[in-house]
Design a protein around this motif. Structure first.
Motif, PDB file in Angstrom:
ATOM      1  N   ALA A 184       0.831  -1.211   0.000  1.00  0.00           N
ATOM      2  CA  ALA A 184       0.000   0.000   0.000  1.00  0.00           C
ATOM      3  C   ALA A 184       0.860   1.254   0.000  1.00  0.00           C
ATOM      4  N   ALA A 185       2.012   1.194   0.672  1.00  0.00           N
ATOM      5  CA  ALA A 185       2.886   2.365   0.744  1.00  0.00           C
ATOM      6  C   ALA A 185       3.670   2.579  -0.550  1.00  0.00           C
ATOM      7  N   GLU A 186       4.064   1.466  -1.220  1.00  0.00           N
ATOM      8  CA  GLU A 186       4.921   1.575  -2.397  1.00  0.00           C
ATOM      9  C   GLU A 186       4.157   1.724  -3.697  1.00  0.00           C
ATOM     10  N   TYR A 187       2.948   1.195  -3.744  1.00  0.00           N
ATOM     11  CA  TYR A 187       2.194   1.205  -4.993  1.00  0.00           C
ATOM     12  C   TYR A 187       1.806   2.629  -5.366  1.00  0.00           C
ATOM     13  N   ASN A 188       2.101   3.026  -6.593  1.00  0.00           N
ATOM     14  CA  ASN A 188       1.904   4.424  -6.998  1.00  0.00           C
ATOM     15  C   ASN A 188       0.565   4.677  -7.661  1.00  0.00           C
ATOM     16  N   GLY A 189      -0.269   3.626  -7.786  1.00  0.00           N
ATOM     17  CA  GLY A 189      -1.612   3.837  -8.316  1.00  0.00           C
ATOM     18  C   GLY A 189      -1.703   3.896  -9.818  1.00  0.00           C
ATOM     19  N   GLU A 190      -0.605   3.632 -10.549  1.00  0.00           N
ATOM     20  CA  GLU A 190      -0.635   3.737 -12.002  1.00  0.00           C
ATOM     21  C   GLU A 190      -0.869   2.393 -12.685  1.00  0.00           C
TER      22      GLU A 190
END
Length: 424
Positions: free
Chosen positions: A196-202
């Motif tokens: 959740a912290a590393e995922y950039n949503g792209e």
């Protein structure tokens, strides 16, 4: 008249002065296959195959093989393999129990750690080799939930038929076991938090179940967090395996008095009905047969799920554990009805610990060796479900007592979780 010399040669004296040769001095090959005083091979096999009506379902083993090789309808193949594993799970549990009785506490504990969850390991390894990582994760998660909620809940509920309103068990030993379960649960929260912290949503998915639905069989190689997740998971897997070994040492060596009541009850209740060699041979043979049935089952899952619109998470979390834990379900409920609540705790929570701290980490290491990116990253939804389940079990057993209402609460939570996976 026999001379003293002749007497010495024909009947050598023992240290106690007896002129009889001890039985153990002349062990034949037959004695090696069947120890003195142990049941014969015929009686062992008769008990093994005829002790339960469930073994009638063994007829489905060849039927599942025929269905697989003849490429029958996917639903039929799934159903036949599903039913075939039920008696095989019972036979695996029976052979393991018989060996445990004869090997004693420590070796029996190690044996149960290796073979007590044999069906789960076989199904998961087979799915892992086929690259169906979601089946691996959901089936093992389902095994933990099934033992913690359904098996324990049904046992607490069934205890009322023992004639006592409350069941009692060693709170300290049970609390130690559930604390280890909490630790293993937290090791699944950390990878989810990292993602959740590393995922950039792209990427092409957002989170939780949508991520798993978009990539049902493997983590997305384009997700920037995958490399870190694998490092965290593999390192954690090694630490959990070492922790499990430490737990075995704690349970069977340094603090075995905490668990003595369980062993005493087992020793008073059970006598071996199979010889050690026959039980070991049957265990190996049934394990091999189960591996083939598991292969047939896993090969039909995807087609069955698509054709009959059954959610794959529901198959993994609910259906597969019901089969693989069939023997544990029956044994735990039966022990509860006999007011042996220490054994109930050992069966349900002990099996969950084996899955969480031994089987899952072991499969992560195996996946690492064969090039399958299996990680400890479960969906946010699944991680939360496991956390609240362990929390509820912790709250219910901390007083060392149980009643049917607590069992009802555990079963209700399990049904709610099953409904959630049905609509996922």
């Amino acid at each position: 008249m026999t001379s003293p010399v002749d007497t010495d040669e024909s009947a050598p004296l023992l240290p106690n002065g007896s002129g009889t040769v001890p039985a153990s001095a002349h062990r034949t090959f037959t004695d090696v296959l069947k120890g003195r005083g142990e049941p014969t091979w015929s009686s062992s096999l008769r008990f093994y195959l005829l002790s339960s009506w469930v073994n009638v379902l063994l007829i489905f083993v060849p039927l599942s093989a025929a269905a697989h090789f003849a490429q029958w309808d996917a639903g039929i193949r799934f159903a036949l393999s599903f039913i075939a594993i039920v008696p095989l799970a019972k036979l695996l549990g029976e052979a393991t129990d018989q060996l445990s009785i004869q090997l004693g506490q420590t070796l029996g504990g190690l044996l149960n750690a290796s073979f007590g969850n044999a069906v789960e390991i076989i199904v998961a390894v087979d799915a892992l080799m086929q690259g169906q990582l979601r089946i691996v994760q959901t089936s093992l998660l389902g095994s933990i939930l099934s033992n913690l909620l359904l098996v324990l809940g049904m046992s607490f509920f069934a205890h009322q038929f023992s004639g006592k309103l409350e069941g009692t068990f060693g709170a300290t030993a049970a609390q130690t076991s559930t604390s280890l379960m909490t630790l293993s649960c937290l090791t699944l929260v950390i990878p989810a938090a990292y993602h959740a912290a590393e995922y950039n949503g792209e990427a092409k998915f957002s989170s939780g179940l949508r991520f798993l639905e978009a990539e049902p069989d493997a983590p997305d190689p384009h997700d920037g967090s995958l490399h870190g997740l694998l490092i965290i998971s593999r390192g954690t897997a090694i630490l959990l395996l070492l922790t499990y070994l430490a737990y075995l040492w704690f349970q069977f060596r340094t603090h075995k008095t905490l668990f003595e009541e369980v062993k005493t009850q087992e020793g008073q209740e059970e006598r071996a009905k199979m010889s050690m060699v026959s039980a070991g041979t049957c265990l190996i043979a049934v394990t091999i047969i189960t591996s083939f049935c598991a292969d047939f089952l896993v090969a039909s899952i995807e087609e069955t799920a698509e054709k009959y619109h059954i959610p794959k998470p529901f198959i993994g979390v609910v259906l597969l554990p019901l089969v693989s834990n069939a023997a544990e379900h029956v044994t735990s409920v039966w022990m509860a009805m006999k007011n042996k609540m220490e054994l109930v705790i050992a069966i349900s929570i002990g099996s969950s610990i084996q899955i969480a701290t031994f089987v899952i980490p072991l499969l992560v290491i195996i996946g690492w060796a064969v090039g399958q990116p299996l990680s400890l990253f479960f969906a946010d939804f699944e991680t939360i479900i496991l956390f609240v389940s362990v929390l509820l079990v912790n709250l219910l057993i901390q007083d060392g007592k149980s009643n049917y209402m607590e069992g009802l609460m555990l079963m209700v939570l399990y049904v709610v979780i099953a409904l959630a996976f049905w609509v996922s």
